[in-house]
Design a protein around this motif. Structure first.
Motif, mmCIF file in Angstrom:
data_model
loop_
_atom_site.group_PDB
_atom_site.id
_atom_site.type_symbol
_atom_site.label_atom_id
_atom_site.label_comp_id
_atom_site.label_asym_id
_atom_site.label_seq_id
_atom_site.Cartn_x
_atom_site.Cartn_y
_atom_site.Cartn_z
ATOM 1 N N ASP A 149 0.794 -1.253 -0.007
ATOM 2 C CA ASP A 149 0.063 -0.014 -0.050
ATOM 3 C C ASP A 149 1.003 1.262 -0.041
ATOM 4 N N GLU A 150 2.120 1.110 0.322
ATOM 5 C CA GLU A 150 2.837 2.287 0.287
ATOM 6 C C GLU A 150 3.831 2.574 -0.787
ATOM 7 N N MET A 151 3.460 1.602 -1.820
ATOM 8 C CA MET A 151 4.101 1.681 -3.302
ATOM 9 C C MET A 151 3.077 1.860 -4.432
ATOM 10 N N LEU A 152 1.849 2.175 -4.239
ATOM 11 C CA LEU A 152 0.868 2.122 -5.023
ATOM 12 C C LEU A 152 1.151 3.329 -6.297
ATOM 13 N N ARG A 160 2.454 -6.389 -16.983
ATOM 14 C CA ARG A 160 2.042 -7.919 -17.257
ATOM 15 C C ARG A 160 1.245 -8.164 -16.141
ATOM 16 N N PRO A 161 0.642 -9.429 -16.120
ATOM 17 C CA PRO A 161 -0.294 -9.923 -15.170
ATOM 18 C C PRO A 161 0.346 -10.127 -13.730
ATOM 19 N N LEU A 162 -0.575 -9.727 -12.738
ATOM 20 C CA LEU A 162 -0.018 -9.757 -11.294
ATOM 21 C C LEU A 162 -1.260 -10.141 -10.606
ATOM 22 N N MET A 163 -0.918 -11.246 -9.836
ATOM 23 C CA MET A 163 -1.966 -11.618 -8.870
ATOM 24 C C MET A 163 -1.519 -11.538 -7.318
ATOM 25 N N LEU A 164 -2.527 -11.116 -6.459
ATOM 26 C CA LEU A 164 -1.972 -10.927 -4.970
ATOM 27 C C LEU A 164 -2.838 -11.617 -4.315
ATOM 28 N N HIS A 165 -2.558 -12.601 -3.140
ATOM 29 C CA HIS A 165 -3.208 -13.202 -2.298
ATOM 30 C C HIS A 165 -3.370 -12.490 -0.946
ATOM 31 N N ILE A 166 -4.442 -12.139 -0.544
ATOM 32 C CA ILE A 166 -4.470 -11.213 0.686
ATOM 33 C C ILE A 166 -5.329 -11.828 1.914
ATOM 34 N N PRO A 167 -4.747 -12.293 2.859
ATOM 35 C CA PRO A 167 -5.527 -12.759 4.053
ATOM 36 C C PRO A 167 -5.914 -11.501 4.851
ATOM 37 N N THR A 168 -7.176 -11.631 5.308
ATOM 38 C CA THR A 168 -8.144 -10.316 5.706
ATOM 39 C C THR A 168 -7.625 -10.135 7.108
ATOM 40 N N ALA A 169 -7.074 -11.134 7.947
ATOM 41 C CA ALA A 169 -6.515 -11.146 9.359
ATOM 42 C C ALA A 169 -4.758 -10.931 9.556
ATOM 43 N N ASP A 170 -4.254 -10.452 8.288
ATOM 44 C CA ASP A 170 -2.923 -10.427 8.309
ATOM 45 C C ASP A 170 -2.351 -9.386 9.412
ATOM 46 N N GLN A 171 -1.501 -9.672 10.455
ATOM 47 C CA GLN A 171 -1.157 -8.978 11.560
ATOM 48 C C GLN A 171 -0.222 -7.828 10.917
ATOM 49 N N PHE A 172 0.336 -8.253 9.852
ATOM 50 C CA PHE A 172 1.445 -7.379 9.355
ATOM 51 C C PHE A 172 0.946 -6.522 8.089
ATOM 52 N N VAL A 173 -0.382 -6.608 7.705
ATOM 53 C CA VAL A 173 -0.858 -5.740 6.849
ATOM 54 C C VAL A 173 -2.540 -5.608 7.260
ATOM 55 N N PRO A 174 -2.546 -4.459 8.069
ATOM 56 C CA PRO A 174 -3.888 -4.159 8.472
ATOM 57 C C PRO A 174 -4.749 -3.752 7.697
ATOM 58 N N ALA A 175 -6.292 -3.618 8.062
ATOM 59 C CA ALA A 175 -7.137 -3.696 7.305
ATOM 60 C C ALA A 175 -7.262 -2.228 6.376
ATOM 61 N N GLN A 176 -6.675 -1.328 7.087
ATOM 62 C CA GLN A 176 -6.416 0.170 6.461
ATOM 63 C C GLN A 176 -5.640 -0.227 5.214
ATOM 64 N N ALA A 177 -4.630 -0.859 5.335
ATOM 65 C CA ALA A 177 -3.670 -0.957 4.309
ATOM 66 C C ALA A 177 -4.295 -2.013 3.316
ATOM 67 N N GLN A 178 -4.962 -3.034 3.484
ATOM 68 C CA GLN A 178 -5.604 -3.835 2.680
ATOM 69 C C GLN A 178 -6.675 -2.985 1.802
ATOM 70 N N GLN A 197 -10.689 -14.843 3.679
ATOM 71 C CA GLN A 197 -11.482 -14.157 4.884
ATOM 72 C C GLN A 197 -10.801 -14.917 6.045
ATOM 73 N N GLY A 198 -10.493 -14.136 7.209
ATOM 74 C CA GLY A 198 -10.143 -14.359 8.438
ATOM 75 C C GLY A 198 -8.923 -15.281 8.744
ATOM 76 N N LEU A 199 -7.977 -15.245 7.566
ATOM 77 C CA LEU A 199 -6.651 -15.838 7.597
ATOM 78 C C LEU A 199 -5.476 -14.795 7.929
ATOM 79 N N GLY A 200 -4.480 -15.307 8.565
ATOM 80 C CA GLY A 200 -3.410 -14.652 8.836
ATOM 81 C C GLY A 200 -2.370 -14.731 7.890
ATOM 82 N N HIS A 201 -1.261 -13.892 8.146
ATOM 83 C CA HIS A 201 0.104 -14.001 7.605
ATOM 84 C C HIS A 201 0.765 -15.287 7.551
ATOM 85 N N GLY A 202 1.163 -15.796 6.229
ATOM 86 C CA GLY A 202 1.882 -16.841 6.401
ATOM 87 C C GLY A 202 1.110 -18.247 6.135
#
Length: 232
Positions: A149-152, A160-178, A197-202
């Motif tokens: 989110d700091e490099m948007l 070229r195509p980019l896919m990002l997997h985002i766990p919504t309960a990531d403790q290192f990427v808070p909801a605001q960053a998501q 949904q509900g998954l954490g980092h890693g």
């Protein structure tokens, strides 16, 4: 096996180690596997081996070689986890991208494989995003990438195509960053954002307490389908 080959830096003044896993027969394409903060450890090597079983040449460069070559750490050991965070704090992502670019050149030049994809995790997820914005990689996937989110302001360079997997309960990427990631990237036709949904980092790590088997299997299937589509 540990690191199995050396790759020259872009300026040819040095080299760094990498783990290479080769498929049986001619590779259909190559996958560059970008490490977490734990180095090219057993989990990253297993991911390479899994890609090789699918018919790809898989290469995991040692991106901490300037700090501590060949380091292998893991999340579940607190002392090793703290060392990993220290390495991350001292690490220079801009230099990582130069080494990733050098690895792409090595794959295309030395291995004679034109189509190259990249997949990264954690720090590697951030670097996967940067790889998509700063190199001519053919397709890229990032798992739970930090600080995207700091490099948007770089997203306009994604060609070229980019896919990002985002766990919504990531403790290192808070909801605001998501939320900023979604707002900044959802309108980019080259980008696919997938929430877990509900998954954490890693959650897709190969071993340890963080792994969620069902979600990891789903994300990995989506990644494999993505590379089949865009790498052939």
């Amino acid at each position: 096996m540990k690191l199995t080959t050396d790759i020259p830096t872009l300026d040819k003044q040095s080299s760094f180690g990498a783990y290479v896993s080769r498929p049986k027969g001619t590779p259909k394409a190559a996958i560059l596997v970008i490490q977490e903060v734990f180095g090219v450890n057993d989990g990253i090597r297993k991911k390479c081996d899994d890609w090789a079983e699918k018919g790809y040449l898989a290469v995991a460069p040692d991106l901490f070689w300037r700090l501590e070559p060949g380091v292998e750490l893991n999340w579940d050991d607190q002392a090793l986890r703290e060392k990993a965070f220290d390495l991350m704090n001292r690490n220079d992502p801009d230099k990582n991208i130069l080494d990733i670019e050098a690895t792409i050149h090595w794959i295309r030049g030395e291995c004679k494989i034109a189509k190259v994809g990249a997949v990264g995790f954690c720090l590697g997820g951030k670097l996967a995003y940067m790889t998509a914005t700063r190199t001519d990689i053919d397709a890229t996937v990032g798992y739970y990438g930090v600080q995207i989110d700091e490099m948007l302001d770089e997203q306009h360079a994604i060609s070229r195509p980019l896919m990002l997997h985002i766990p919504t309960a990531d403790q290192f990427v808070p909801a605001q960053a998501q939320a900023r990631m979604h707002e900044g990237l959802e309108d980019n036709a080259k980008v696919t954002l997938l929430d877990y949904q509900g998954l954490g980092h890693g959650f897709a790590t190969e071993d340890g307490t963080r792994r969620d088997e069902e979600a990891a299997t789903l994300a990995d299937r989506r990644t494999a389908e993505f590379f089949t589509q865009h790498l052939g």
